[in-house]
Enzyme design. Sequence first.
Site, PDB file in Angstrom:
ATOM      1  N   HIS A 163       0.818  -1.223   0.000  1.00 22.26           N
ATOM      2  CA  HIS A 163       0.000   0.000   0.000  1.00 22.26           C
ATOM      3  C   HIS A 163       0.851   1.272   0.000  1.00 22.26           C
ATOM      4  O   HIS A 163       0.333   2.358  -0.277  1.00 22.26           O
ATOM      5  CB  HIS A 163      -0.982  -0.009   1.177  1.00 22.26           C
TER       6      HIS A 163
ATOM      7  N   ASP B 220       0.075  -7.540   1.275  1.00 19.17           N
ATOM      8  CA  ASP B 220       0.551  -6.167   1.521  1.00 19.17           C
ATOM      9  C   ASP B 220       2.069  -6.064   1.549  1.00 19.17           C
ATOM     10  O   ASP B 220       2.652  -5.443   2.444  1.00 19.17           O
ATOM     11  CB  ASP B 220      -0.041  -5.622   2.822  1.00 19.17           C
TER      12      ASP B 220
ATOM     13  N   SER C 207       4.635   2.202   7.912  1.00 20.72           N
ATOM     14  CA  SER C 207       4.363   1.043   7.066  1.00 20.72           C
ATOM     15  C   SER C 207       5.594   0.620   6.275  1.00 20.72           C
ATOM     16  O   SER C 207       6.236   1.435   5.619  1.00 20.72           O
ATOM     17  CB  SER C 207       3.236   1.367   6.084  1.00 20.72           C
TER      18      SER C 207
END
Length: 512
Positions: free
Chosen positions: A86, A117, A197
């Site tokens: 993402h 992901d 992230s």
Amino acid sequence: MPAAKRPAASPKETRKKNAKGAAPAAGACLEDATNANDAVVKVFAAVSEPNYAVPWAYKPQDARTGTAFAVAWGKEGNQWLLTNAHVVRHAAVVQVRKRGDHQKFIATVLCVGLDCDLAVLTVSSAKFWEGLPRVVLSVELPKLQDEVTVVGYPIGGDNACVTVGVVSRIDMQRYNVCWSRSLLAIQIDAAINPGNSGGPCFHEESGSVECIGVAFQVLGRDDAENIGYIIPSEVVNHFLVDYVKHKSYTGFGSCGFTVQALENGPMRHALGLKNGESGILVRRVDPSSSAGKVLKKGDIIRKVQGQDIGDDGKVPFRGARNERIDFHYLISKLFIGDTCSFQVLRDKHLLELRMKLSAVRPLVLHDPPDPPKYFVVGGLVFVPLSEPFLMDDFGADFHKQAPIGMIYHWAEGMRQFADHEIIVLSQVLASPLTVGFTDFYNVTLLKFNGQQPKNLENLINLVKASKDEYLTFEIERNNSIILPRKEALKQTANILKENMIPHDRSVHYRRS
């Protein structure tokens, strides 16, 4: 969704075994570095996301930041950075910057695995890799209450941030970037913030530091605090093995069937299970999957991969008597093309079955084509139902806000054939031709001129081939839209021009 950390702690040099026989890459590995934090880089992505609710347009370009780290994996000489999918999804340009450096380097996205992901990047500049240590992934899951350190570049500053938490739980979880499936995840109690992230999560043991996974999301509930999630190195290794083997991402093992728990004693007895026997009931089988050739509705699955399944659908986890996990975990450890074994009770006869796993595509895709598919005729805008469409039209809480029929297709729908799509009338563009119809939007198309379209391309071909006086679109709740065929085809160009839509269909269908 971003991922993250908490207060301080600096990892030391590390060395740990890698998965599937993968050797550390050439260059400075972690045991040669003075600080494992130096392997962590900041990611800058310029993104232009498609708008699945307005499929002929893109959203305004935006800037996104995240974290990545150099990973020692595979053949000597691999120069890879690992991050979250993402972070770089829909990116037009990706740049990375090393810790303590001022220069940004252009990065290339090599592979993206949306449902797990994860993404692999590389940088062509030799200067970038000079002195950059590589992180070696652990092949073992951490223990509960192990202290972990997450390193990344969250909001609130430009320098690297180091935070600490403990392992609270290891279980199957839905990954926010793809709601349609669950994979193994490590829960930690460190706060998780945007920008973290893709950062590594380290665990120190016996004087060495190992990377146990990748930070990626937070539990987004108002009544929950400090619940963050890590993608375990087990999942990361699966992703990398898949990429090396196939030169692209093919995915994790999938079932192609849904089950019902058998926690009611009389029901178990009625279905033929004896006292002390356990299992789960197959309630639906995807006819387009490999399970459709092996399993049947009404089968009772007793074992998967040789492991007994409890009446709740759980199996023993990592050999511990006091840890159990959903049986899907056993299947998710396999690769597309691998064979999975089942012991099944069918008509009170015990069968040993084997199923070759295929890539099961959900009816409502989480990764539809970019640019989005669409078709406009007479001011009626049709699109395939997809997860990004639901998110763009109804927001992140689409599972609470979208019409129940769409949510049923998203949560429970199965393809009846390989190219099956649910077609949505997303809006009706205002014109004299569509007076009285503009209140119809986000409704499912059931039939066109008495036929049920298989998918959007089939609808386009049916409209093109029609010789009827009228175009009749039957939509949900017993409503219909009827347009004079010749006038609808004639006015489509004017309606497109009025609404600044360049084409009556997306690029996928320009030859149709």
